[in-house]
Design a protein around this motif. Structure first.
Motif, PDB file in Angstrom:
ATOM      1  N   VAL A 322       0.842  -1.193   0.000  1.00 36.67           N
ATOM      2  CA  VAL A 322       0.000   0.000   0.000  1.00 36.67           C
ATOM      3  C   VAL A 322       0.876   1.241   0.000  1.00 36.67           C
ATOM      4  N   LEU A 405     -10.774   2.136   6.853  1.00 41.30           N
ATOM      5  CA  LEU A 405      -9.627   2.487   6.032  1.00 41.30           C
ATOM      6  C   LEU A 405      -8.691   3.409   6.809  1.00 41.30           C
ATOM      7  N   GLN A 409      -4.614   3.931   2.986  1.00 43.35           N
ATOM      8  CA  GLN A 409      -5.568   3.357   2.043  1.00 43.35           C
ATOM      9  C   GLN A 409      -6.370   4.445   1.331  1.00 43.35           C
TER      10      GLN A 409
END
Length: 725
Positions: A322, A405, A409
């Motif tokens: 990520v 989240l 993210q």
């Protein structure tokens, strides 16, 4: 990591005031340490005088124990530092019930510096009694809640038997001991007004409905009880963790005391801790075992692994990919911006008729995505600071545990979308610059529409990709806003509706999409049809009003449910904003002094009303007699000046929005659409700042009420005689 830093990180944020104040006790120990160091340094150059210790002098008069006694010597009383005693007191906070209060007697207070140690033990007793009282109160609440769930489960099992196969059940009940169905004669369904159907039904019927013994009724009741068990189990885990952390904290602080003072007081005090209700109570552990057993049996068909995964979801792991893709997409975005600037400069689009044509057509099409990305970036910043300052946004919004989240993210989605948008913009420009493709202007005009379709398809994609749980949560909240006031209004619903009020220009751009592509203007790149249409102008006003009208309906729903006058005033605030929006729109379409005066006056009233509401009601600031003058008693941010700067900034940004719409100031070097977009971005930034302080205030309200788990409405109500059995 040191315990002093790890302790608050593992604590339940909403219960932080009920935990042992470790930092305060540590500060008292530091004062003792400083005093002893000064005493040592003052005597370091003095010649020590021969003296006989008290311990040696007293031992000369001790009773002779004999030479043949093989047992280990007992602890001398003169070595004792503290004596801890317990007394039974009536706790008014617990309705007059008995509770133990512990008091420590410090036996060395007459020694030099003993007053500091006496203060420490007084503070220690205060913290321990506070922790014990809170823990006992919460355990008693949990026991009562468990009794309530027991009765609810009796009704659920009886309803399940009645609905599934009553004939077979009657036959089997002769061979096996089955649950009694008599309970169904004493219960009714709690018809909560959470859906449009239940809301309409509640208008004509009472909220307590008779059982109809159908599968839909069973499914709804089972879903509510399942959620109630999940929340109850989470509360029990919080209590178990609370007891463990506080016991560990008292152990750490007493060992630190022994180390600083060279005494041996921790054994006596920790023995009291081990014998107290905090350590000896086993109600929580037993309840956890029973809840898990019931949940696995009745809600997971005996599948223990599935049940435990539901009750104790694993914490979300931080994925390095990520972070990698966030950096990759951010770099690509910068490169694409540079390429777009170079392309615009090469085509000289900022000069001549090309500028006007692009700003009236292409710019509104792509600025929609710019508003969206900016709002997502502001939300990523909100999540980062909420996490940093321990604002429990996941609980406040009601996210399913482990699905919320993080800021990385959100940044991943933001920069990923920005790459997609910027690539489409660059492709649009390059397709027209290329001599081989410049004749396909219709195709180039379809790129923004294709991008909208792609984004919408991703949002509604049913497959378990790209954070499906969060996408569906968002879509459900959007649907609740559209159907207001038929759905029960929760914080995520009105929070999202407030976001829409700051995205009026985005909604107007959506209208432009419908007009531009629906009426075929994209074929000739001319928005004259849209701009000159009276229907388009009227719809533009309606679209600007819709977000505020949704908030009015939500306020009406909340007022009818709670009879809270605050919601009525909040609804009036949005009505004043609607009046301001309509008057400003009419003035922008038909210039004139009367409309200008009306627009200015309504906008001024709405701005003052909204600014006051932001600062006082939503943020909880401007409290005159608080511990922090003109703020509130509890603050999360370390610097008070940030709050004052934010209040001033909120006023400035609101005034900037009003002035631009009223055309008080024109910028000759900027196109009108560009100026509107800039001010729209400022409003999005203002909303992002508002989001942090709004949730901070909500979090502090939860902390003040020690509200750490959601309250789930139970499916059944009972007659008093049965409930008291």
């Amino acid at each position: 990591m040191k315990f002093g830093k790890e302790f608050p990180l593992q604590a339940v944020p909403e219960w932080r005031e009920a935990y042992m104040n470790y930092n305060y006790l540590k500060t008292l120990l530091e004062e003792i340490l400083i005093f002893r160091q000064r005493q040592t340094s003052s005597h370091v150059n003095q010649k020590p005088k021969p003296s006989r210790s008290l311990k040696r002098k007293v031992s000369l008069f001790r009773a002779f124990s004999g030479l043949t006694n093989s047992s280990s010597p007992s602890k001398y009383k003169e070595d004792e530092v503290i004596i801890v005693s317990a007394t039974q007191l009536a706790d008014e906070e617990q309705g007059g019930s008995e509770c133990q209060s512990y008091q420590t007697s410090f036996l060395r207070s007459s020694e030099e510096g003993g007053d500091l140690e006496l203060v420490f033990f007084r503070g220690l007793d205060h913290e321990f009694n506070k922790v014990t009282r809170f823990y006992k109160t919460k355990v008693e609440e949990a026991v009562k809640q468990a009794q309530e769930l027991n009765v609810q489960m009796d009704a659920l099992i009886a309803l399940r038997i009645k609905v599934n196969d009553p004939i077979e059940v009657i036959q089997q009940s002769k061979e096996h001991k089955m649950a009694s169905l008599d309970v169904l004669n004493r219960v009714k369904i709690n018809a909560t007004t959470e859906t449009p159907r239940s809301t309409v039904r509640s208008v004509f019927n009472s909220l307590n409905m008779d059982l109809n013994y159908n599968k839909n009724e069973l499914k709804e009741a089972q879903g509510k009880l399942k959620q109630a068990f999940l929340e109850f189990h989470e509360k029990l885990r919080f209590l178990k963790n609370y007891a463990f952390l506080n016991q560990l904290a008292f152990s750490k602080i007493m060992k630190k005391y022994d180390k600083i003072t060279s005494r041996n007081a921790s054994d006596a005090y920790l023995q009291m801790v081990d014998e107290s209700y905090l350590s000896q109570s086993d109600e929580v552990a037993k309840l956890i075992e029973r809840v898990e057993a019931v949940f696995i049996k009745h809600f997971c068909n005996g599948d223990r692994q599935r049940g435990m995964n539901t009750l104790r979801p694993k914490s979300k792991r931080e994925k390095h990919r990520v972070t990698f893709f966030v950096g990759c997409f951010f770099g690509c975005s910068l490169a694409l911006i540079g390429a777009i600037v170079r392309s615009i400069h090469a085509r000289d689009l900022l000069q001549g008729e090309g500028q006007t044509k692009y700003m009236n057509t292409i710019f509104p099409l792509y600025s929609l995505f710019g508003f969206l990305v900016l709002h997502m970036l502001m939300y990523a910043g909100n999540v980062y600071f909420w996490t940093r300052y321990r604002v429990n946004y996941s609980f406040i919004f009601g996210f399913k545990q482990g699905t919320e989240l993080g800021f990385k993210q959100v940044l991943l989605l933001s920069f990923g979308l920005s790459v997609l948008i910027l690539a489409a913009v660059l492709a649009n420009l390059e397709m027209e610059m290329d001599p081989d493709t410049q004749n396909y202007k219709t195709l180039t005009e379809l790129l923004p529409l294709g991008l909208v379709i792609v984004v919408v398809l991703i949002a509604i994609c049913p497959f378990n990709i790209m954070y499906r749980t969060n996408r569906f949560f968002f879509l459900v909240c959007v649907w609740h806003c559209i159907c207001a006031p038929l759905y029960l209004v929760t914080l995520p619903d009105f929070f999202l509706a407030d976001q829409f009020t700051s995205q009026v220009q985005l909604l107007r751009n959506v209208e432009f999409y419908a007009c531009y592509y629906g009426w075929g203007d994209f074929k000739k790149r001319d928005a004259a049809t849209c701009n000159n249409s009276n229907v388009y102008k009227v719809l533009s006003i309606v679209i600007a009003v819709v977000p505020y009208w949704i908030r009015v309906l939500q306020c009406i729903r909340r007022f009818c449910e709670g009879r809270d006058s605050t919601q009525a005033m909040n609804g009036l605030k949005y009505l004043s904003t609607i009046a301001a929006v309509v008057s400003r729109a009419l003035y922008s379409q038909n210039r004139g002094t009367p409309l200008r005066i009306i627009a200015a006056s309504t906008s001024g009233v709405a701005t003052i009303f909204s600014t006051y509401w932001d600062i006082v009601m939503d943020w909880g600031l401007l409290c005159r007699n608080s511990e922090n003058p003109w703020l509130r008693d509890k603050l999360i941010l370390p610097s008070r000046s940030i709050y004052f700067i934010t209040m001033v900034l909120n006023v400035i940004l609101r005034l900037a929005w009003m002035q631009t719409v009223l055309d008080f100031h024109e910028a000759p070097f900027l196109h009108r659409n560009a100026l509107i977009a800039i001010i729209a971005c400022l409003e999005i930034i203002r909303r992002g700042i508002w989001n942090f302080f709004r949730l901070e205030n909500e979090h502090l309200n939860n902390v003040g009420k020690f509200r750490a788990v959601k309250t789930v409405p139970l499916p059944f109500s009972y007659e008093d005689e049965y409930k008291n059995l």
